[in-house]
Design an enzyme around this catalytic site. Structure first.
Site, PDB file in Angstrom:
ATOM      1  N   LYS A 187       0.706  -1.130  -0.119  1.00 20.42           N
ATOM      2  CA  LYS A 187      -0.002  -0.097  -0.186  1.00 20.42           C
ATOM      3  C   LYS A 187       0.797   1.348   0.121  1.00 20.42           C
ATOM      4  O   LYS A 187       1.799   1.380   0.683  1.00 20.42           O
ATOM      5  CB  LYS A 187      -1.116   0.131   1.176  1.00 20.42           C
ATOM      6  N   GLU A 263      10.269   0.400  10.073  1.00 24.18           N
ATOM      7  CA  GLU A 263      11.489   1.422  10.056  1.00 24.18           C
ATOM      8  C   GLU A 263      10.593   2.744  10.425  1.00 24.18           C
ATOM      9  O   GLU A 263       9.966   3.303   9.510  1.00 24.18           O
ATOM     10  CB  GLU A 263      11.842   1.464   8.653  1.00 24.18           C
ATOM     11  N   CYS A 297      14.005  10.038   6.908  1.00 17.30           N
ATOM     12  CA  CYS A 297      13.852   9.549   8.496  1.00 17.30           C
ATOM     13  C   CYS A 297      14.958   9.597   9.298  1.00 17.30           C
ATOM     14  O   CYS A 297      15.173   9.610  10.307  1.00 17.30           O
ATOM     15  CB  CYS A 297      13.242   7.970   8.376  1.00 17.30           C
ATOM     16  N   GLU A 394      10.684  14.693  16.075  1.00 21.18           N
ATOM     17  CA  GLU A 394      10.849  14.557  14.589  1.00 21.18           C
ATOM     18  C   GLU A 394      10.173  15.664  14.113  1.00 21.18           C
ATOM     19  O   GLU A 394       8.851  15.745  14.175  1.00 21.18           O
ATOM     20  CB  GLU A 394      10.644  13.133  14.107  1.00 21.18           C
TER      21      GLU A 394
HETATM   22  P1  NAI Z   1       2.021   7.731   8.650  1.00 17.01           P
HETATM   23  O1  NAI Z   1       2.925   6.933   9.494  1.00 17.01           O
HETATM   24  O2  NAI Z   1       0.429   8.126   9.305  1.00 17.01           O
HETATM   25  O3  NAI Z   1       1.961   7.147   7.227  1.00 17.01           O
HETATM   26  C1  NAI Z   1       3.007   6.184   6.754  1.00 17.01           C
HETATM   27  C2  NAI Z   1       1.993   5.219   6.030  1.00 17.01           C
HETATM   28  O4  NAI Z   1       1.221   4.362   6.875  1.00 17.01           O
HETATM   29  C3  NAI Z   1       0.983   5.551   5.061  1.00 17.01           C
HETATM   30  O5  NAI Z   1       1.056   4.532   4.114  1.00 17.01           O
HETATM   31  C4  NAI Z   1      -0.197   5.568   5.635  1.00 17.01           C
HETATM   32  O6  NAI Z   1      -1.314   5.484   4.930  1.00 17.01           O
HETATM   33  C5  NAI Z   1       0.168   4.462   6.624  1.00 17.01           C
HETATM   34  N1  NAI Z   1      -1.031   4.500   7.859  1.00 17.01           N
HETATM   35  C6  NAI Z   1      -1.328   5.292   8.592  1.00 17.01           C
HETATM   36  N2  NAI Z   1      -2.166   4.871   9.727  1.00 17.01           N
HETATM   37  C7  NAI Z   1      -1.888   3.436   9.519  1.00 17.01           C
HETATM   38  C8  NAI Z   1      -2.825   2.667  10.230  1.00 17.01           C
HETATM   39  N3  NAI Z   1      -3.439   3.157  11.399  1.00 17.01           N
HETATM   40  N4  NAI Z   1      -2.489   1.351   9.923  1.00 17.01           N
HETATM   41  C9  NAI Z   1      -1.817   1.100   8.750  1.00 17.01           C
HETATM   42  N5  NAI Z   1      -1.202   1.894   8.034  1.00 17.01           N
HETATM   43  C10 NAI Z   1      -1.546   3.267   8.574  1.00 17.01           C
HETATM   44  O7  NAI Z   1       2.982   9.331   8.657  1.00 17.01           O
HETATM   45  P2  NAI Z   1       2.315  10.818   8.128  1.00 17.01           P
HETATM   46  O8  NAI Z   1       0.933  10.758   9.069  1.00 17.01           O
HETATM   47  O9  NAI Z   1       2.042  10.651   6.913  1.00 17.01           O
HETATM   48  O10 NAI Z   1       3.483  11.503   8.641  1.00 17.01           O
HETATM   49  C11 NAI Z   1       3.742  11.923  10.087  1.00 17.01           C
HETATM   50  C12 NAI Z   1       4.834  11.805  10.556  1.00 17.01           C
HETATM   51  O11 NAI Z   1       5.513  10.669  10.613  1.00 17.01           O
HETATM   52  C13 NAI Z   1       5.875  12.753   9.727  1.00 17.01           C
HETATM   53  O12 NAI Z   1       6.028  14.023  10.246  1.00 17.01           O
HETATM   54  C14 NAI Z   1       7.221  12.053  10.174  1.00 17.01           C
HETATM   55  O13 NAI Z   1       7.576  12.455  11.411  1.00 17.01           O
HETATM   56  C15 NAI Z   1       6.877  10.528  10.154  1.00 17.01           C
HETATM   57  N6  NAI Z   1       7.267   9.894   9.053  1.00 17.01           N
HETATM   58  C16 NAI Z   1       8.294   9.053   9.017  1.00 17.01           C
HETATM   59  C17 NAI Z   1       8.790   8.705   7.797  1.00 17.01           C
HETATM   60  C18 NAI Z   1       9.936   7.488   7.671  1.00 17.01           C
HETATM   61  O14 NAI Z   1      10.536   7.465   6.733  1.00 17.01           O
HETATM   62  N7  NAI Z   1      10.270   7.003   8.934  1.00 17.01           N
HETATM   63  C19 NAI Z   1       7.915   8.450   6.724  1.00 17.01           C
HETATM   64  C20 NAI Z   1       6.862   9.367   6.765  1.00 17.01           C
HETATM   65  C21 NAI Z   1       6.300   9.758   7.869  1.00 17.01           C
END
Ligand code: NAI
Ligand code: MG
Length: 496
Positions: A187, A263, A297, A394
């Site tokens: 996804k 990750e 990240c 972060e």
């Molecule tokens: P997020 O963690 O909500 O989104 C990442 C992925 O997880 C997306 O595909 C989203 O649809 C999915 N997701 C969201 N809620 C879920 C759930 N309950 N169950 C399964 N999948 C789910 O991140 P978001 O809201 O886009 O960004 C928020 C913060 O997260 C950023 O400001 C940053 O600090 C961090 N982040 C870290 C990343 C990394 O590379 N480690 C990448 C993106 C965000």
């Protein structure tokens, strides 16, 4: 309709798939829902794509299951490798288009997007090479027994990726999963579904059997949650926020105890000693925090500078940052494009306001750039104390927090003062300092006199709340394989 003609300034017109990619076909979602994809550069709607809900996750998972139990099992490791090589070749052939779609949807500077696609090629080819080198062992426990240990695929892998490196995360996830003989339901992030769908066409073109790789667009709370709690998904691999990482572990625990790798984020220290080559260090500190608009990240967002060079460092760092071109991602000179979404933009601006209120000094930036698109000026805060939110949380944007340290011991203490542990860096010309500090830092990757120079041959992942498991390198194969022990008795019955 499951595709539409779109245009980018770099590629001209192209065919953008908009459906869910299941069984090598683009299909509409069962509930007939779609959602809009926003261009972060000008806030316009690019197009709408089909949205996966629970029913579509079920269909994609059964396609992946059928492929796993059926034709995919018959494909030899060598042929799995060939498919990945073919896919890598197709990424290379379509590099310009894939990069252009990435820049359109994510806002990434086009030169950086091309770098991402080149890194995808490297990663896919690397795992193609591994496919026929995954070997077991024979273990001698005595002459009456023959034991062998073999690696087997885990099964159907659910993979949930973020929006900051849509294509690169696609490759990091699919490469090792497929090399090890698994099938996949991936996804994408709701902010950036487009490039993954273009890449899905290459899965079919490369000749993968239907159902081996399925790519769906959808929201985390619906499709993401359905994947992580699915009873027929054997493994979940996730990249994203720590908050969601916790939810995924809970969903895995509450369903079928599927294998979990995470990750998650970071707040990585970038430590500059007085004996470092200062121009080099500044160049890497600049790249460490501002690359990909700070949406990394592993971003080097906590900068610690030894006190004797602190003032000089800040002056020179400001000069260096002023040269970062912020603007249109399709301009070849641009280094930093817009943030990915209104939500991320708002979050970052809130952190900036918080830093100002807490008393940190804005050395440069601190404001929105322009009045259209999600552009933020590269921002440097100095005099940041350890208790400030901007030093501990972060931010995931072009915002860097600097403070000073006295000696090696204090550098290590400050470096480790975080709940995360994804990456870190040390800048010094002293080999002993480099090794001593690198070994003492709690981080999955430590760079010395460099930053953000990831490579598909080198494992990457976190300590502490930055995650579980490793991606890339040989280490990733562990996360996509079961270890089976077969023990054969050669002697007579033992107990009469
Ligand atoms: P997020 O963690 O909500 O989104 C990442 C992925 O997880 C997306 O595909 C989203 O649809 C999915 N997701 C969201 N809620 C879920 C759930 N309950 N169950 C399964 N999948 C789910 O991140 P978001 O809201 O886009 O960004 C928020 C913060 O997260 C950023 O400001 C940053 O600090 C961090 N982040 C870290 C990343 C990394 O590379 N480690 C990448 C993106 C965000
Ligand atoms: Mg979210």
């Amino acid at each position: 309709m499951t595709s539409i003609k779109l245009k980018t300034p770099a590629s001209g017109e192209y065919e953008q798939p908009t459906g869910l990619f299941i069984n090598n076909e683009f299909v509409k979602g069962q509930d007939g829902k779609t959602f809009e994809v926003i261009n972060p550069t000008d806030e316009s709607v690019i197009c709408s794509v089909h949205e996966a809900t629970e029913k579509d996750v079920d269909i994609a998972v059964s396609a992946a299951r059928k492929a796993f139990e059926g034709p995919w099992r018959q494909v030899t490791p060598g042929d799995r490798g060939k498919l990945l090589f073919k896919l890598a070749d197709l990424f290379e052939k379509n590099l310009e288009l894939l990069a252009a779609v990435e820049s359109l949807d994510n806002g990434k500077a086009i030169t950086m997007a091309k770098g991402d696609v080149a890194a995808c090629v490297g990663c896919l080819r690397y795992y193609g090479g591994w496919a026929d080198k995954i070997e077991g062992k024979v273990v001698d426990t005595g002459s009456d027994t023959f034991n062998y240990i073999r690696k087997e695929p885990i099964g159907v892998c659910g993979q949930i990726i973020p929006w900051n490196f849509p294509l690169l995360m696609w490759s990091w996830k699919i490469g090792p999963a497929v090399a090890c003989g698994n099938t996949v339901v991936l996804k994408t992030a709701e902010q950036t579904p487009l490039s993954a769908l273009v890449a899905a066409t290459l899965i079919k073109e490369a000749g993968f059997p239907p159902g081996v790789v399925n790519i769906i667009s959808g929201f985390g709370k619906v499709a993401g949650a359905a994947i992580s709690s699915h009873m027929d998904v054997d493994k979940i691999a996730f990249t994203g926020s720590t908050v969601v990482g916790r939810q995924i572990m809970k969903a895995a625990a509450g369903s079928n105890l599927k294998n979990v790798t995470l990750e998650l984020g970071g707040k990585s220290p970038n430590i500059v000693f007085a004996d470092a080559d200062i121009d080099n260090a500044i160049s890497w500190v600049n790249f460490g925090i501002f690359f990909n608009h700070g949406q990394c990240c592993c971003a080097g967002s906590r900068v610690y500078v030894q006190e004797s060079i602190y003032d000089k460092f800040i002056e020179r760092f400001k000069e260096r940052t002023a040269k970062n071109v912020v603007g249109d991602p399709f301009d070849e000179n641009t280094f930093q494009g817009p943030q990915v979404s209104q939500l991320q933009f708002d979050r970052i601006m809130e952190y900036i306001e918080h830093g100002k209120e807490a008393g940190a000094k804005v050395e440069t930036g601190g404001k929105r750039k322009g009045d259209k698109g999600y552009f933020i000026e590269p921002t440097i805060f100095s005099n940041v104390t350890e208790d400030m939110k901007i030093m501990q949380e972060e931010i995931f944007g072009p915002v860097c927090s600097i403070s000073k340290f006295k000696d090696k011991e204090e550098a290590i203490r400050l470096g480790n003062h975080a709940t995360y542990g994804l990456a870190a860096a040390v800048h010094t010309s002293n080999l002993n300092t480099a090794i001593e500090v690198s070994n003492a830092l709690k981080a999955g990757t430590v760079w010395v006199n460099t930053y953000n120079t990831l490579h598909h041959q080198l494992p990457f992942g976190g300590y502490q709340s930055s995650g579980i498991g490793r991606e890339l390198g040989e280490a990733a194969l562990e996360n996509y394989s079961h270890t089976k022990t077969v023990s054969i008795r050669l002697g007579d019955a033992l107990f009469g």
